[in-house]
Motif scaffolding. Structure first.
Motif, PDB file in Angstrom:
ATOM      1  N   ARG A 221      14.478  87.314  22.521  1.00 10.26           N
ATOM      2  CA  ARG A 221      15.165  88.590  22.805  1.00 10.26           C
ATOM      3  C   ARG A 221      14.156  89.671  23.236  1.00 10.26           C
ATOM      4  O   ARG A 221      14.373  90.394  24.197  1.00 10.26           O
ATOM      5  N   MET A 222      13.028  89.756  22.532  1.00  8.10           N
ATOM      6  CA  MET A 222      12.010  90.761  22.857  1.00  8.10           C
ATOM      7  C   MET A 222      11.326  90.434  24.196  1.00  8.10           C
ATOM      8  O   MET A 222      11.001  91.323  24.973  1.00  8.10           O
ATOM      9  N   ARG A 223      11.106  89.138  24.455  1.00  8.83           N
ATOM     10  CA  ARG A 223      10.484  88.735  25.725  1.00  8.83           C
ATOM     11  C   ARG A 223      11.400  89.102  26.886  1.00  8.83           C
ATOM     12  O   ARG A 223      10.947  89.603  27.911  1.00  8.83           O
ATOM     13  N   LYS A 224      12.698  88.876  26.697  1.00 10.54           N
ATOM     14  CA  LYS A 224      13.672  89.179  27.738  1.00 10.54           C
ATOM     15  C   LYS A 224      13.688  90.677  28.020  1.00 10.54           C
ATOM     16  O   LYS A 224      13.876  91.126  29.154  1.00 10.54           O
ATOM     17  N   ALA A 225      13.468  91.469  26.985  1.00  9.67           N
ATOM     18  CA  ALA A 225      13.470  92.927  27.134  1.00  9.67           C
ATOM     19  C   ALA A 225      12.139  93.438  27.689  1.00  9.67           C
ATOM     20  O   ALA A 225      11.963  94.639  27.863  1.00  9.67           O
TER      21      ALA A 225
END
Ligand SMILES: O=P(O)(O)OC[C@@H](O)[C@@H](O)c1c[nH]c2ccccc12
Length: 263
Positions: A221-225
């Protein structure tokens, strides 16, 4: 101080202790720093999620404390694939020490972040590290502290929690910015913090998602953001369980991008 909003009592007490801790009366440190940016690139190149794993013996929000040797913890984190290591040096609330950082930095060859509440320049000279945390909310003259950190050879990691603080960090010339998902007012974690702040940062800034990342799903989720790296402590330290395998805890987060957890 940059914010009028209230801080959690634990944070007030941390700051009070930090104000009382003087700096070093010794020499100004001069570090030949290991590059974080190179370490992040190396991790990406071999398919590891770039994780800065944190040696955090305890914290005001932790379930317990781990008494393990910081060097053993750091070595296990590197074995698990961590791109860099963060070491708490705050003694009164996080169980850290400058000596622990020095020993860790001697033992591993990845960059090491000094995690503390540095409020003034003299406090920077307590111990050499590759990276130094500066928290926007707690410092009065960020620009001067960023400059002072760089003069010593540190790579300053400037921590923000909202868009206004991001602006302050950019204005002070920060190029390595951590977005803390933990709100220092209530000590609650919300991963949406990173998701809402990250898009406001220029693309040439290196962005680190800090706090509250506990599963491979959170990592993705953080990588996608837009996280270039993730700072992870509690999920790796697993404070409630003394015998928890730190190398394995690190590896499952470092391997999150290839979906290996999904099986
Ligand atoms: O344990 P967590 O939720 O993975 O968080 C790690 C790190 O982000 C957190 O320790 C932290 C972020 N900013 C700080 C400032 C001071 C002390 C600690 C911190």
């Amino acid at each position: 101080m940059n914010s009028d909003t209230e801080l959690a009592p634990a944070v007030e007490s941390i700051l009070e202790a930090a104000r009382e801790r003087s700096g070093s009366d010794g020499d100004v440190v001069d570090v030949d720093a290991r590059s974080l940016s190179d370490a992040l690139t190396r991790a990406e190149a071999d398919g590891r999620v770039p994780v800065i794993a944190e040696v955090k013996p305890t914290s005001p929000t932790a379930d317990g404390a781990r008494e393990d040797d910081p060097v053993e913890l750091a070595e296990a984190m590197v074995e698990g694939g961590a791109a860099a290591i963060s070491v708490l040096t705050e003694p009164s609330h996080f169980g850290g020490s400058p000596e622990a950082l020095t020993r860790v930095r001697e033992a591993v060859d990845v960059p090491v972040l000094r995690k503390d509440f540095v409020l003034e320049e003299a406090q920077m000279d307590l111990v050499a590290a590759d990276l130094l945390l500066l928290i926007v909310r707690f410092v009065d003259d960020l620009e001067a502290l960023v400059a002072a950190a760089r003069e010593r050879g540190f790579q300053p990691l400037v921590e923000v929690h909202d868009r206004a603080e991001l602006e302050t960090a950019l204005y002070a010339g920060a190029d390595l910015i951590g977005v803390n998902n933990r709100d220092l007012g209530r000590l609650e974690v919300d991963l949406e913090t990173f998701e809402s702040v990250a898009p406001q940062a220029p693309t040439d800034v290196t962005l680190i998602a800090e706090s509250g990342v506990s599963s491979p799903e959170d990592v993705r989720r953080m990588r996608k953001a837009g996280a270039d790296g993730l700072l992870i402590g509690s999920a790796i330290m697993d404070h409630g369980a003394d015998d928890s395998d730190v190398a394995e805890n690190t590896r499952r987060l470092v391997d999150a991008d290839d979906g290996s957890e999904e099986a």
